[in-house]
Write a protein that holds these residues in place. Sequence first.
Motif, PDB file in Angstrom:
ATOM      1  N   SER A  29       0.598  -1.099  -0.306  1.00 53.24           N
ATOM      2  CA  SER A  29       0.178  -0.130   0.150  1.00 53.24           C
ATOM      3  C   SER A  29       1.262   1.088   0.138  1.00 53.24           C
ATOM      4  O   SER A  29       2.233   1.035  -0.006  1.00 53.24           O
ATOM      5  N   GLY A  30       0.188   2.405  -0.217  1.00 51.81           N
ATOM      6  CA  GLY A  30       1.166   3.035  -0.123  1.00 51.81           C
ATOM      7  C   GLY A  30       0.873   4.804  -1.280  1.00 51.81           C
ATOM      8  O   GLY A  30       0.642   4.520  -2.351  1.00 51.81           O
ATOM      9  N   LEU A  31       1.950   5.238  -1.061  1.00 52.56           N
ATOM     10  CA  LEU A  31       2.231   6.715  -2.002  1.00 52.56           C
ATOM     11  C   LEU A  31       2.876   6.723  -3.352  1.00 52.56           C
ATOM     12  O   LEU A  31       4.125   5.588  -3.392  1.00 52.56           O
ATOM     13  N   LEU A  32       2.306   6.727  -4.536  1.00 52.67           N
ATOM     14  CA  LEU A  32       3.132   7.176  -5.646  1.00 52.67           C
ATOM     15  C   LEU A  32       3.006   7.730  -6.601  1.00 52.67           C
ATOM     16  O   LEU A  32       1.578   8.263  -6.017  1.00 52.67           O
ATOM     17  N   VAL A  33       3.503   8.705  -7.287  1.00 53.72           N
ATOM     18  CA  VAL A  33       3.225   9.865  -8.315  1.00 53.72           C
ATOM     19  C   VAL A  33       2.910   9.668  -9.876  1.00 53.72           C
ATOM     20  O   VAL A  33       3.496   8.315 -10.555  1.00 53.72           O
ATOM     21  N   VAL A  34       2.246   9.564 -10.926  1.00 54.43           N
ATOM     22  CA  VAL A  34       1.628   9.720 -11.859  1.00 54.43           C
ATOM     23  C   VAL A  34       1.879  11.266 -12.341  1.00 54.43           C
ATOM     24  O   VAL A  34       1.584  11.796 -12.104  1.00 54.43           O
ATOM     25  N   ALA A  35       2.377  10.972 -13.841  1.00 57.43           N
ATOM     26  CA  ALA A  35       2.701  11.636 -14.699  1.00 57.43           C
ATOM     27  C   ALA A  35       1.083  12.135 -15.801  1.00 57.43           C
ATOM     28  O   ALA A  35       0.819  10.885 -15.892  1.00 57.43           O
ATOM     29  N   LYS A  36       0.755  13.461 -15.731  1.00 62.70           N
ATOM     30  CA  LYS A  36       0.371  13.101 -16.684  1.00 62.70           C
ATOM     31  C   LYS A  36       0.052  14.289 -18.131  1.00 62.70           C
ATOM     32  O   LYS A  36      -0.348  14.265 -18.724  1.00 62.70           O
ATOM     33  N   THR A  37       1.457  15.130 -17.957  1.00 56.93           N
ATOM     34  CA  THR A  37       1.896  15.140 -19.347  1.00 56.93           C
ATOM     35  C   THR A  37       3.648  14.825 -19.603  1.00 56.93           C
ATOM     36  O   THR A  37       3.992  14.389 -18.701  1.00 56.93           O
ATOM     37  N   ASP A  38       3.140  14.777 -20.919  1.00 61.47           N
ATOM     38  CA  ASP A  38       5.058  13.877 -20.980  1.00 61.47           C
ATOM     39  C   ASP A  38       6.461  14.656 -19.979  1.00 61.47           C
ATOM     40  O   ASP A  38       7.149  14.639 -20.185  1.00 61.47           O
ATOM     41  N   VAL A  39       6.464  16.637 -19.712  1.00 59.18           N
ATOM     42  CA  VAL A  39       7.429  16.503 -19.528  1.00 59.18           C
ATOM     43  C   VAL A  39       6.944  16.440 -18.309  1.00 59.18           C
ATOM     44  O   VAL A  39       8.307  16.509 -17.134  1.00 59.18           O
ATOM     45  N   ALA A  40       5.976  16.491 -17.691  1.00 61.06           N
ATOM     46  CA  ALA A  40       5.724  15.774 -15.906  1.00 61.06           C
ATOM     47  C   ALA A  40       6.819  14.500 -16.016  1.00 61.06           C
ATOM     48  O   ALA A  40       7.281  14.255 -14.846  1.00 61.06           O
ATOM     49  N   HIS A  41       7.224  13.670 -16.860  1.00 60.88           N
ATOM     50  CA  HIS A  41       6.961  12.373 -16.716  1.00 60.88           C
ATOM     51  C   HIS A  41       8.907  12.471 -17.023  1.00 60.88           C
ATOM     52  O   HIS A  41       9.090  11.383 -16.039  1.00 60.88           O
ATOM     53  N   GLU A  42       9.207  12.666 -18.114  1.00 58.88           N
ATOM     54  CA  GLU A  42      10.441  13.744 -18.384  1.00 58.88           C
ATOM     55  C   GLU A  42      10.924  14.030 -16.601  1.00 58.88           C
ATOM     56  O   GLU A  42      12.016  13.288 -16.685  1.00 58.88           O
ATOM     57  N   GLY A  43      10.445  14.935 -16.205  1.00 56.57           N
ATOM     58  CA  GLY A  43      11.110  15.354 -15.105  1.00 56.57           C
ATOM     59  C   GLY A  43      11.444  14.318 -13.838  1.00 56.57           C
ATOM     60  O   GLY A  43      13.123  14.191 -12.733  1.00 56.57           O
ATOM     61  N   LEU A  44      10.319  13.706 -13.565  1.00 55.94           N
ATOM     62  CA  LEU A  44      10.169  12.849 -12.781  1.00 55.94           C
ATOM     63  C   LEU A  44      11.101  11.318 -12.750  1.00 55.94           C
ATOM     64  O   LEU A  44      11.943  11.093 -12.026  1.00 55.94           O
TER      65      LEU A  44
END
Length: 318
Positions: free
Chosen positions: A149-164
């Motif tokens: 269980s617990g936290l994870l981050v999801v990217a909504k844009t390609d720019v965010a995905h690349e940065g993460l």
Amino acid sequence: MTGGTDIIRATVASDADGWRIDRALAAALPTLSRERLKALISSGAVIGPAGGPVRDPATKAVGGGAYEVRVPAPEPAHNIAQDIALDIVFEDEHLLVVDKPAGMVVHPAAGNPDGTLVNALLHHCAGRLSGIGGVARPGIVHRIDKDTSGLLVVAKTDVAHEGLAAQFKRHSMHRLYLAIVAGIPNPPAGTVDAALARSAANRQKMAIVAEDRGKRAVTHYRLVQPLRDAAMVECRLETGRTHQVRVHMTSIGHPLLGDPVYGRGRLTHRNLLNQLDFRRQALHAAELGFVHPVSKRNLSFKSALPSDIQELFGALTV
């Protein structure tokens, strides 16, 4: 647009002469991520000043040169959107942070074709998720196991995905797990630095291997509270490999309670787990911190222990 393809024309800046073409076009076209441009270049969708396709992202750009980028219309995702409740702790136009319950698979795979986090995200975000992970894993930057269980981050844009993804690669993202393990670690704090790869004996398992045969994996653990022949520990991940905490803690003689793959614990623990109907590894992604890839704000999130681990903790309290 021609035949379902957007044609974008861009002129490379004069001071970008000699840069890699993917880098130069990313500077000229901020709406397209560098990873997306690499894929388009490799597919022959970028036409150079000479009139032919540029197929190598490492090709040197021509300063002042006119380029044509042909962006195909997005393919519909193979996954279906499903109205599944999500515990969203943060969301903006670029990303969201989800507190995933145990039992939910992150993305569809063999044996789990739907009912996953991806299916829920496609409904919640109306399909507006990063495409870097492909149609099978839209928006997915990292995963946690089905029964964690617990936290994870999801990217909504390609720019965010690349940065993460870049922060994961640099190991600069803060990820802290809480686990209940068999026995009490001694010393009470330490580091496990051991490479991981698929087990040669069982491809469903991960195993510690020689450094040149796997990917480096580093877990920093610390005793939080001793329990009855068990302990609550925190594990801070320097890397993020599949099953990392589970394999590393087992390797030092402290398997996670309830783990059906890497160690079931002692008989007294198994009896207690049966009494409580606790059917998963006692592992929770409790803290997540990173720099927002667009706003550059430092973001930090915490998730309370879910009720089943709290109940187990209470039953083991000395």
